[in-house]
Every structure is written in C-alpha cells, then in structure tokens.
Scaffold this motif. Sequence first.
Motif, short mmCIF file in Angstrom:
data_model
loop_
_atom_site.label_atom_id
_atom_site.label_comp_id
_atom_site.label_asym_id
_atom_site.label_seq_id
_atom_site.Cartn_x
_atom_site.Cartn_y
_atom_site.Cartn_z
N VAL A 101 0.83 -1.23 -0.07
CA VAL A 101 -0.04 -0.09 -0.01
C VAL A 101 0.95 1.25 -0.02
N PHE A 102 0.98 1.78 -1.15
CA PHE A 102 2.05 3.12 -1.39
C PHE A 102 3.06 3.00 -0.80
N ARG A 104 5.84 1.81 -3.00
CA ARG A 104 6.86 1.86 -4.10
C ARG A 104 7.54 0.45 -4.39
N ARG A 149 -11.83 3.55 0.29
CA ARG A 149 -10.91 3.73 -0.50
C ARG A 149 -9.84 4.31 0.23
N PHE A 150 -8.45 3.68 -0.18
CA PHE A 150 -7.10 4.06 0.31
C PHE A 150 -6.52 5.27 -1.01
N LEU A 151 -6.43 6.33 -0.52
CA LEU A 151 -5.63 7.18 -1.77
C LEU A 151 -4.53 7.99 -0.96
N THR A 152 -3.66 8.41 -1.70
CA THR A 152 -2.42 9.20 -1.29
C THR A 152 -2.55 10.80 -1.75
N ASP A 155 0.09 11.64 -4.85
CA ASP A 155 -0.19 11.55 -6.23
C ASP A 155 -1.58 11.46 -6.61
N MET A 156 -2.15 12.73 -6.64
CA MET A 156 -3.62 12.89 -6.78
C MET A 156 -3.96 12.92 -8.38
N GLY A 158 -4.14 10.95 -10.79
CA GLY A 158 -5.00 9.93 -11.17
C GLY A 158 -6.50 10.06 -10.69
N PHE A 159 -6.64 10.91 -9.71
CA PHE A 159 -7.87 11.21 -9.13
C PHE A 159 -8.82 12.06 -10.01
N ALA A 160 -9.73 11.39 -10.60
CA ALA A 160 -10.55 12.14 -11.56
C ALA A 160 -11.80 12.87 -10.95
N ASP A 163 -14.29 10.49 -9.33
CA ASP A 163 -14.05 10.14 -8.12
C ASP A 163 -14.04 10.92 -6.76
N THR B 140 -1.39 -0.52 -4.73
CA THR B 140 -1.39 0.42 -5.42
C THR B 140 0.21 0.64 -6.25
N SER B 146 -3.41 5.19 -8.19
CA SER B 146 -3.18 5.97 -7.09
C SER B 146 -4.16 5.96 -6.01
N SER B 147 -4.98 5.05 -6.09
CA SER B 147 -5.92 4.68 -5.09
C SER B 147 -6.57 3.24 -5.11
N VAL B 148 -7.10 2.74 -4.47
CA VAL B 148 -7.38 1.34 -4.01
C VAL B 148 -8.88 1.19 -3.46
N ARG B 149 -9.64 0.50 -4.01
CA ARG B 149 -10.91 0.35 -3.09
C ARG B 149 -11.03 -1.07 -2.54
#
Lengths: 258, 258
Positions: A101-102, A104, A149-152, A155-156, A158-160, A163, B140, B146-149
């Motif tokens: 999870v995030f 790398r 949701r898990f997001l970071t 790096d947003m 990709g978040f449209a 979303d 991710t 950049s997010s996972v559900r």
Amino acid sequence: MSTTTHHITQGHVDFVGAGPGDPELLTLKAMRAFEMADVVMHDRLISDDILALAGKTARLVDVGKAGFGPSWKQSDIDALLVETALTGARVVRLKSGDPTVFGRLDEEIEAVEAAGVTWRIVPGLTAASAAVAGIGQSLTRRGRNSSVRFLTGHDMKGFADHDWAALARSGEVAAIYMGKKSARFIQGRLIMHGADRATPVTLVENASRPDQRVLVTTLDKLPTDLATAEMDGPALTLYGLAPRDAAQALTQLNKEFA
Amino acid sequence: MSTTTHHITQGHVDFVGAGPGDPELLTLKAMRAFEMADVVMHDRLISDDILALAGKTARLVDVGKAGFGPSWKQSDIDALLVETALTGARVVRLKSGDPTVFGRLDEEIEAVEAAGVTWRIVPGLTAASAAVAGIGQSLTRRGRNSSVRFLTGHDMKGFADHDWAALARSGEVAAIYMGKKSARFIQGRLIMHGADRATPVTLVENASRPDQRVLVTTLDKLPTDLATAEMDGPALTLYGLAPRDAAQALTQLNKEFA
C-alpha cells in the motif's frame, strides 16, 4: 554476512511490512524474517523500537527518503538492494505499514527479479487499520459505507472528477495517506463536488505509537485546524469518520491491560 | 474464569483481528490478547491452527455465521458478548482479517459500550494484503493506480453507477471481499460502464493458508472460470491485477526459507 545458518547460498530479499509503528503490531512472520536478516534496509520512518528487534549481527542501512525531498533516489535503493543480495546476504527490505500500500514496492521487486534474486512479500498492518482502531471506528459499516478507498496525497493526478464526486457523497469513508500537504486541495475538490462541509475528518498522527495524536475536525475546518495542530509526524487522514467517543478513544483505547 | 492475574475486575472485550489465516500473520499484540483471554468468541472461518494458540484455560465459543445463512443472529452474538464480559471475564472477540474491514464491528462495540464494559480494537492484517502479497503485486502503483478500493460482494446496494464507472477505467484496482456469488453481477456492471473485458482478475482462495489457491482470469471469463474452479473457501477477488509471474507467485512466494 555469513548465510550458512540460513541455508541460503544466493542471497534473498524479503519485502517486509513493519506495520504502523508499535512493535507489537509486527506480525510473527515479519519478526522471523527480521531475526534472520543479515542486512536490514529500512525507511526513515521505522522506529528505533522496531529496528532494535533485528538480530545482533544484522547490519542496518537507512535508505529513508525524507518527506518531499528524496535524499536517496529510488534507483539508488534498487541498485543497493540488488548489490547487497548478490553478495549472498539475506536482506530484509523493511517498509512502514504494508509494503503493498503506497510502498513503491514494484520498482524494487522488478530490480531484484531482473538480477535473478529470489524474493518474497511479508505483508504488514497498514496505517489505516491502526488509525481507525485508535479512534474506535470501522473503515466500513453496514448501512453507512459498503466500500472504503485508500488514496495518497502524494499523487492525486489519477484521481478524476468522478472519483471526487463519488467521495463527496454522504457516508463515504476514505483513508488518505500522506494527506497533510494536500489538505486544502482535497478540501477544495470535495466541497466543489458537493460534500457537506460538516463531514467529519480525523487525522491520526503517529498511529499506534506512544506519541500518537488525534485531530478531530470537519472538512470545513481541516486546513486551518491542521495548520494550528503543527503535526510533524506521519499522519493518516480519515475522511468521513469521527472518533466513536472522544474521551474513550483518546484515553482508553490504547491502554494496556496486561 | 478467574481474572485475578489480569488486574481486571469488571470484564473486558478485545476485538482482535486474526489476520487472513496463517497463524504467523497474527500480530504480537493479538497473540498477547489471545493468551490472556478467559473466553475466545470466534467466527467460523478462524483456523484451528490459530485457535490452538489460545491459553490452555481459555474457553472457545464458536459464534460463526455460515456463509449466507446466519446460524447465529448478530443480536445473539452481541448479547452473549455482553453477558460473558459482565461475569468478569476477559473476552477476546476474534474476527477474521481486520475487524475494521467488513467485520460488523460497530454493532458489537455499541452493545458492549452500552453495557459499560471496556473494550479495545487490536487491528489485524486484512485479507487483501495477504492475497496481493501472494501474487507478488501491490494494491497501489505509481503511474497505474493512486488509489485502491475495498468493497464487499455482500452489500453492493450502496455502490452507485458512478462508482462502477470509476472502477471501469483502465488501471483501477479493487479488492472485493466475499465476491464469489456476486461475480456475474460485478462483471455485468463493469462491462456496462465500459471496462475492458480483458482486464485481469485474480481470485485468491484461502489466502496465506496451506490450501491457498489462485485463479487467474479476466473480467470476460470471470463467472465461467469461477464456476469451473469450484472454490469452497473464502476468496478475495483482486480486480485489475494478475500475478506478477504465475510460476514464481504460485510456487515460490510462500515458500519458507527458515
């Protein structure tokens, strides 16, 4: 760096999740991998309490990347990982939380795999699980949110828009990693897409560690409250959740009964 | 059911995550809670290997709800939990994975709290982390998602059209819990919203256990391949992910090097 006791002749890399910070939240599997390591390559955020669990002969290498300005390039970490494993060492690549999870993780696996070194992922407890436990809540709840949701905040791109629109609905829950610097941006997108300004937002700094701090706020007040709180440690932003009962959550939940 | 050695006089409930199945994926904190328990109330899916770790004097109570036809009502579990704690017992309420993820935790906390019994959440490793580690992938990845559900096949009512549309985009990843019976429905919604029929889908049955099985398929073939595979155990559906390298993932990743 002898590997004779481990029955490994060609080196090996374990990608190990160190969990959120409390050494007690390591898994038994992570502990075992850790104890057998010849070399532990770790991130900056791994606590000394956890590093102290490595075997006495293990060599510790800090490959931490400081917050927003990398001190180690990813390619340097990849190269060192491969080089070390190729000496025949059993390497633990220790990452905060869960490496999947995030974390790398993929870049490093690809480098190791390209060099013909064997590897394994030992999953760890991700920060979201510790943070939500620390405020006495669930990430999902029947009748409130059937997905999370898990997001970071790092790096947003990709978040449209859809979303944000989906997240802006009542009852939605998200765990936002590294979200402090993006707090105002996140707030702006959510409000633009119709989120209620009174939506609860809780930040858990240093989740599960003795210096854990909880900031209870709302979407409306998030950036200002965050600025006032002066949180220096890693923080998990729980969007859509407030502590179950502030007094109980903050004083009792992490109390030990042993 | 003496609690004298624990310095507890009024009973206490620890909501403990048992992790995905491998006893080595328990946290040290879970182990400690487990060892100190007077009573362990557990779900049906907890393996015997894990239950064997309870203290010799602990009483084990199976409150498991079978798949889709509850044998225990949630309200019965709530009542027994309260009743047991009020005898002064230290109770571990052991749930598969992480109790905060699709664990129906809130109902039980509310019942315990209403009775004035103290409680704590000991988070656990959720099935998604173990499943994705088992196929050598990340939940991710920079440049991909950049997010996972996390969502559940048991309760998709709250999942609206724009959620499906967002998930249908290229590169998205979701961990679907209890998704086997909903596989055809999920496939239909995603394709209707434009998902590529060739999107990789991987099911991991009994993640992290000795009988782990991995089904590698695509969105197009998901329902038919799933029917053929006859998976009886709990399975995690990883939408948008294929094993990094099938041979390595299936034969080497879970191999022990100890």
